[in-house]
Design an enzyme around this catalytic site. Structure first.
Site, short mmCIF file in Angstrom:
data_model
loop_
_atom_site.label_atom_id
_atom_site.label_comp_id
_atom_site.label_asym_id
_atom_site.label_seq_id
_atom_site.Cartn_x
_atom_site.Cartn_y
_atom_site.Cartn_z
CB SER A 61 -1.40 0.07 1.05
OG SER A 61 -2.18 0.65 1.20
CG HIS A 68 -5.90 -2.12 0.48
ND1 HIS A 68 -5.89 -1.20 -0.67
CD2 HIS A 68 -5.10 -1.70 1.98
CE1 HIS A 68 -4.34 -0.62 -0.34
NE2 HIS A 68 -4.13 -0.45 1.41
CG ASP A 101 -7.34 -2.57 -3.27
OD1 ASP A 101 -8.03 -1.78 -2.67
OD2 ASP A 101 -5.70 -2.05 -3.20
#
Length: 282
Positions: free
Chosen positions: A129, A256, A226
């Site tokens: 991320s 995610h 996601d």
């Protein structure tokens, strides 16, 4: 984004036979250490010594080094005998400071400190991320220390892009208040509080508006489902980086965090393949 710790033993299922004989000593975790830095908070980290190329894990926003992917990678690297380092950003986890006092630039400095002072030789940077954004920033700043990049749900420019996509009136309200309650499903409150100063500082580190002069191998893994960071961000990164050795892997049911058993298998396989490639080239 933040992730919790769960069982890690399944990582052993993904190791090829050539690694199995080394598993007897794998389950001993690394111990937490603290790096003292002049005028900067102490940085908490865990490190395994081993062969090159080493692997460095960069967590997501508000995540810590005890997350599932980070721990699974430690088990994997130990089984191969390769060095591995995971750490907590300033203000996060076991590192010193209050998270609200830090920003993308500060966390980039954390990553560069790790590369400059805590590891030896070129590293495979694995960024989750926001860690994927920092991974790219580190590769630009320290190309000689970057052997390859593996982005998982890479959130390049994410906070800035999300803010800029808001209606004009909403942005004005946020600027007047001085903070933004950034929606999230990953904590009890349902939002992260980001200051306007944090957002403005983040603008200095945006990378998707121009070519990204990174020449090492790049692997980008993203989930089609996601709901935090759209999968097309990884496609944008792939288009922008100048490296010719770039693969994008889209998981149809991936979300995610990419912490399902098969997600972590894919991450481990991808890094294993890169280690083979880099070792052969070396």
């Amino acid at each position: 984004m933040a992730e919790t710790t769960e069982g890690k033993s399944f990582v052993f299922d993904v190791l090829s036979k050539r690694h199995q004989r080394q598993l007897s000593s794998v389950r001993h975790k690394s111990t937490i250490q603290y790096a003292t830095r002049p005028d900067l908070p102490k940085l908490a980290y865990r490190k395994l010594k081993g062969k090159s190329p080493g692997v460095v894990f960069l967590p997501g926003f508000a995540s810590v080094m005890g997350g599932q992917k980070a721990e699974a990678l430690e088990e994997f690297c130990k089984s191969l005998g390769h060095s591995y380092l995971r750490f907590d950003y300033s203000g996060c986890g076991s590192s010193e400071g209050d998270m609200g006092n830090y920003n993308i630039g500060a966390w980039k400095k954390d990553v560069l400190y790790v590369l400059d002072e805590l590891v030896e030789g070129p590293q495979i940077l694995v960024g989750s991320s926001m860690g994927g954004w920092l991974m790219l920033l580190a590769a630009l700043a320290r190309p000689e220390k970057t052997a390859a990049l593996v982005g998982i749900s890479t959130a390049a420019d994410h906070f800035v892009t999300a803010f800029n996509s808001l209606p004009i009136e909403t942005k004005k309200e946020i600027e007047e208040q001085g903070f933004w309650k950034f929606p999230t499903k990953h904590n009890e409150e349902g939002f992260y509080t980001l200051s306007v100063d944090f957002l403005k500082e983040a603008e200095n580190h945006c990378i998707l508006q121009s070519p990204i002069p990174v020449s090492c191998p790049v692997r980008l893994i993203h989930g089609l489902k996601d709901s935090d960071v759209p999968w097309h961000v990884s496609m944008q990164v792939a288009e922008r980086v100048l490296s010719n050795d770039v693969d994008v892997i889209i998981r149809k049911h991936g979300q995610h965090r990419m912490s399902a058993k098969d997600d972590i298998k894919l991450m481990v396989y991808t890094i294993d393949d890169l280690i083979d490639k880099l070792t052969t080239l070396g």
